[in-house]
Design a protein around this motif. Structure first.
Motif, PDB file in Angstrom:
ATOM      1  N   LEU A   1     -19.561  48.223 -17.255  1.00  0.00           N
ATOM      2  CA  LEU A   1     -19.892  49.504 -16.643  1.00  0.00           C
ATOM      3  C   LEU A   1     -19.683  49.480 -15.127  1.00  0.00           C
ATOM      4  O   LEU A   1     -19.372  50.514 -14.522  1.00  0.00           O
ATOM      5  N   GLU A   2     -19.841  48.314 -14.521  1.00  0.00           N
ATOM      6  CA  GLU A   2     -19.610  48.219 -13.074  1.00  0.00           C
ATOM      7  C   GLU A   2     -18.135  48.462 -12.751  1.00  0.00           C
ATOM      8  O   GLU A   2     -17.806  49.136 -11.768  1.00  0.00           O
ATOM      9  N   THR A   3     -17.251  47.953 -13.632  1.00  0.00           N
ATOM     10  CA  THR A   3     -15.828  48.203 -13.447  1.00  0.00           C
ATOM     11  C   THR A   3     -15.511  49.675 -13.601  1.00  0.00           C
ATOM     12  O   THR A   3     -14.755  50.262 -12.809  1.00  0.00           O
ATOM     13  N   GLY A   4     -16.107  50.299 -14.626  1.00  0.00           N
ATOM     14  CA  GLY A   4     -15.912  51.726 -14.822  1.00  0.00           C
ATOM     15  C   GLY A   4     -16.430  52.544 -13.658  1.00  0.00           C
ATOM     16  O   GLY A   4     -15.822  53.547 -13.250  1.00  0.00           O
ATOM     17  N   LEU A   5     -17.576  52.131 -13.107  1.00  0.00           N
ATOM     18  CA  LEU A   5     -18.145  52.837 -11.958  1.00  0.00           C
ATOM     19  C   LEU A   5     -17.225  52.728 -10.745  1.00  0.00           C
ATOM     20  O   LEU A   5     -17.025  53.707 -10.003  1.00  0.00           O
ATOM     21  N   GLU A   6     -16.654  51.549 -10.553  1.00  0.00           N
ATOM     22  CA  GLU A   6     -15.732  51.348  -9.431  1.00  0.00           C
ATOM     23  C   GLU A   6     -14.476  52.194  -9.571  1.00  0.00           C
ATOM     24  O   GLU A   6     -13.995  52.796  -8.608  1.00  0.00           O
ATOM     25  N   SER A   7     -13.911  52.244 -10.800  1.00  0.00           N
ATOM     26  CA  SER A   7     -12.706  53.050 -11.001  1.00  0.00           C
ATOM     27  C   SER A   7     -12.995  54.522 -10.788  1.00  0.00           C
ATOM     28  O   SER A   7     -12.190  55.258 -10.203  1.00  0.00           O
ATOM     29  N   THR A   8     -14.170  54.970 -11.258  1.00  0.00           N
ATOM     30  CA  THR A   8     -14.554  56.367 -11.047  1.00  0.00           C
ATOM     31  C   THR A   8     -14.738  56.655  -9.565  1.00  0.00           C
ATOM     32  O   THR A   8     -14.356  57.715  -9.054  1.00  0.00           O
ATOM     33  N   LEU A   9     -15.330  55.699  -8.861  1.00  0.00           N
ATOM     34  CA  LEU A   9     -15.526  55.854  -7.420  1.00  0.00           C
ATOM     35  C   LEU A   9     -14.178  55.981  -6.690  1.00  0.00           C
ATOM     36  O   LEU A   9     -14.034  56.774  -5.749  1.00  0.00           O
ATOM     37  N   SER A  10     -13.191  55.239  -7.173  1.00  0.00           N
ATOM     38  CA  SER A  10     -11.860  55.330  -6.558  1.00  0.00           C
ATOM     39  C   SER A  10     -11.259  56.709  -6.764  1.00  0.00           C
ATOM     40  O   SER A  10     -10.604  57.254  -5.872  1.00  0.00           O
ATOM     41  N   ILE A  11     -11.490  57.276  -7.957  1.00  0.00           N
ATOM     42  CA  ILE A  11     -10.941  58.592  -8.265  1.00  0.00           C
ATOM     43  C   ILE A  11     -11.517  59.654  -7.337  1.00  0.00           C
ATOM     44  O   ILE A  11     -10.814  60.544  -6.845  1.00  0.00           O
ATOM     45  N   ILE A  12     -12.806  59.568  -7.098  1.00  0.00           N
ATOM     46  CA  ILE A  12     -13.493  60.618  -6.335  1.00  0.00           C
ATOM     47  C   ILE A  12     -13.665  60.249  -4.863  1.00  0.00           C
ATOM     48  O   ILE A  12     -14.284  60.999  -4.086  1.00  0.00           O
ATOM     49  N   TRP A  13     -13.110  59.125  -4.473  1.00  0.00           N
ATOM     50  CA  TRP A  13     -13.349  58.633  -3.109  1.00  0.00           C
ATOM     51  C   TRP A  13     -12.921  59.628  -2.040  1.00  0.00           C
ATOM     52  O   TRP A  13     -13.551  59.749  -0.991  1.00  0.00           O
ATOM     53  N   ASN A  14     -11.858  60.394  -2.308  1.00  0.00           N
ATOM     54  CA  ASN A  14     -11.377  61.337  -1.306  1.00  0.00           C
ATOM     55  C   ASN A  14     -12.427  62.408  -0.988  1.00  0.00           C
ATOM     56  O   ASN A  14     -12.452  62.950   0.118  1.00  0.00           O
ATOM     57  N   GLU A  15     -13.282  62.737  -1.970  1.00  0.00           N
ATOM     58  CA  GLU A  15     -14.346  63.718  -1.737  1.00  0.00           C
ATOM     59  C   GLU A  15     -15.586  63.082  -1.111  1.00  0.00           C
ATOM     60  O   GLU A  15     -16.379  63.754  -0.455  1.00  0.00           O
ATOM     61  N   ILE A  16     -15.751  61.777  -1.357  1.00  0.00           N
ATOM     62  CA  ILE A  16     -16.973  61.116  -0.881  1.00  0.00           C
ATOM     63  C   ILE A  16     -16.858  60.655   0.564  1.00  0.00           C
ATOM     64  O   ILE A  16     -17.808  60.780   1.354  1.00  0.00           O
TER      65      ILE A  16
END
Length: 579
Positions: free
Chosen positions: A431-446
């Motif tokens: 799940l940590e890997t999944g969280l990191e990949s999701t964070l990369s996807i939305i990083w431009n907004e964050i």
């Protein structure tokens, strides 16, 4: 008259006088004996605790004992000679027992039955119920001269009997008001009683018709052996048997389902004297239950359809999210390629300068020793090209180019991973890997609104639908960003124990009002302005987590931020049947 005749007459008179004296003496003796006997009888009768009264043939009192005087509240002198039936007995509605008494002394034995129980009035005018035992008084010739009766005050007993009867009647009325059927049997399993509802099931006109009968005489004779076996087991074990289901054939021929309880009847001496049964007709409940099973099957089928529709919605929402992020992702991809291109251009120019220096060396190399001027020109060329800087910078430029290419490849791979819609296969995932990949996807907004803090515990892999959980993380991260008005912090935490793993997404945003916190997982509920949210994000996230056998929980304080925790089981075996 002759002297001898006179002498005979005088002798006869003397003899008669002597005989009279003897008779008088005998009479006096008898009177003394009778007086003594009468006193002894009176003392005996006075010692008797019950009332004793003697009446002559006219029904008048000729003797009454002390208990009788005490009960009537009058002395003996006031009672002797008084008419018993008129003086001491109540005369309701003009009725009198005196005619029955006259019939009794006249020899009518049936009249005695009418005089076995009748009341008297006590000294306070209260009616006392009496039980009488009457005997006939006769003279020496057998002629009836009166009666002798003993009476026992049974008022309290009658009152107790009346109270018992009233209590029994009240109990039966109460039992009749109970919607269940109630019955009780003796140790021979014959019915001692029941309520009206039970009698009706048995086809009896009244509950009294059940008394003395057994199950073999009922409409349910076919089940009699089973019922009786149950009754015997309950009495033998002295343990109640509660809430079991059985069938019964009613008097109408209908087979019904019953929910029955049976209890042993035990008296004060600890002896079992029967069994009590209570049951209710649950046929209608059974029918409803069967209908419910059909409805459940229909709802299950409908739920399957809804799950598929939900999956379609998830795909649509995911694609919408990916589309919304496409510009940011494109920018993230363009930036690395931009500086790759720039670095490559610079590298080309630098390489050209380096090659010119190399060419100059090649031309002047034979003359270096003999031509100091040529050597100076080479040195000048090296200085112009800044050869020493180029030798170091060229490696850095190539390194940056490779890093940019790697970043671009990672972003593209993450996007491809995240947007995969095939969620039918359960696989081990971190799940940590999944969280990191999701964070990369939305990083431009964050990156322009929040700083990311991470506190990962190195949680173990679990069997899950990773793309769906990535969608959950995406929704939580989007909500966290949107809750921050200016600049804030998003905290990502993970942890685990023996049975569960969990992921927390927290923020320092506006928080959630208490009245809204309980509703945030409801479909279509949103606190965002119209057009800013559908109210489906958290609802879909909650459904995904539930499908994984987990739970999505939130805690929040207004103006203090919120924390959403996704908790999932480490062992999927408990939820496989629902998947």
């Amino acid at each position: 008259m002759k002297t001898d005749e006179i002498a005979q007459l005088q002798g006869q008179i003397e003899r008669e006088r002597a005989a009279r004296k003897q008779a008088e003496a005998l009479l006096e003796e008898k009177i003394r004996e009778l007086t003594l006997a009468n006193r002894l009888l009176q003392r005996y009768l006075d010692s008797v605790p019950c009332m004793v009264v003697a009446l002559d043939t006219r029904g008048c009192i000729v003797m009454i004992n002390r208990a009788g005087c005490s009960l009537l509240g009058q002395p003996e002198s006031a009672l002797l000679g008084q008419p018993w039936f008129e003086r001491c007995l109540p005369q309701p509605a003009g009725r009198s027992l005196f005619p029955s008494y006259l019939q009794l002394v006249a020899g009518d034995v049936h009249a005695r039955e009418r005089l076995t129980e009748y009341p008297v009035l006590d000294g306070e005018g209260r009616q006392r119920e009496m039980a009488w035992h009457t005997g006939m008084l006769t003279d020496a010739t057998g002629q009836v001269v009166g009666t002798l009766s003993s009476g026992e005050d049974v008022t309290e007993r009658e009152l107790a009997a009346t109270a018992t009867a009233e209590s029994r009647e009240l109990l039966l009325k109460i039992i009749d008001t109970v919607p269940a059927r109630v019955f009780w049997k003796d140790t021979d399993l014959r019915f001692l009683g029941c309520n009206t509802a039970f009698a009706r099931d048995a086809g009896m006109a009244s509950r009294d018709d059940m008394v003395g009968k057994d199950d073999y005489q009922m409409a349910w004779a076919a089940q009699a052996d089973l019922y009786r076996a149950d009754d015997k087991a309950v009495m033998a074990s002295r343990i109640p048997r509660l809430f079991f289901e059985e069938q019964q054939t009613t008097a109408s021929g209908e087979t019904v389902w019953l929910r029955t309880s049976k209890v042993p009847l035990i008296n004060d001496d600890g002896e079992t004297f029967g069994v009590l049964g209570v049951y209710e007709d649950i046929t209608e409940y059974r029918r409803i239950e069967a209908d419910n099973r059909v409805h459940v099957a229909e709802l299950t089928a409908l739920n399957t359809m809804l799950i598929e529709a939900q999956n379609q919605m998830l795909r649509s929402v995911k694609m919408a999210s990916v589309g919304r992020l496409a510009a940011g992702v494109a920018q993230e991809i363009d930036n690395p390629f931009a500086f790759i291109h720039s670095n490559l251009v610079a590298l080309k120019e630098n390489v050209a300068d380096l090659l010119s220096v190399v060419a100059a060396y090649e031309k002047l190399e034979p003359l270096l020793a003999k031509e100091p001027d040529s050597l100076a020109s080479v040195v000048q060329a090296k200085s112009t090209a800044n050869l020493e800087f180029l030798q170091h910078d060229i490696l850095n430029l190539i390194g940056e180019s490779l890093d940019g290419v790697q970043r671009a490849r990672k972003i593209v791979d993450t996007l491809k991973d995240f947007s995969r819609v095939d969620t039918a296969e359960w696989r081990l995932a971190n799940l940590e890997t999944g969280l990191e990949s999701t964070l990369s996807i939305i990083w431009n907004e964050i990156k322009y609104k929040a700083k990311i803090k991470k506190d990962y515990a190195g949680i173990p892999e679990i069997e899950c639908l990773a793309p769906q959980l990535n969608q959950v993380f995406l929704n939580l991260l989007i909500n966290a960003v949107q809750s921050i008005d200016e600049r804030g912090v998003i905290i990502l935490r993970t942890d685990f124990d023996e049975h569960e793993v969990w992921v927390e997404v927290g923020d320092t945003g506006r928080g959630i009002d208490p009245e809204h916190l309980e509703r945030i997982f409801e479909p279509f509920f949103t606190t965002k302005p119209a057009g800013k949210g559908t109210g489906l994000g958290l609802s879909l996230a909650d459904n995904i987590v539930r499908r994984h056998g987990g739970r999505l929980e939130a805690r929040s304080k207004p103006d203090k931020g919120s924390v959403f925790r996704v908790t999932l089981p480490r062992d999927r075996s408990a939820i496989k049947s629902d998947s």
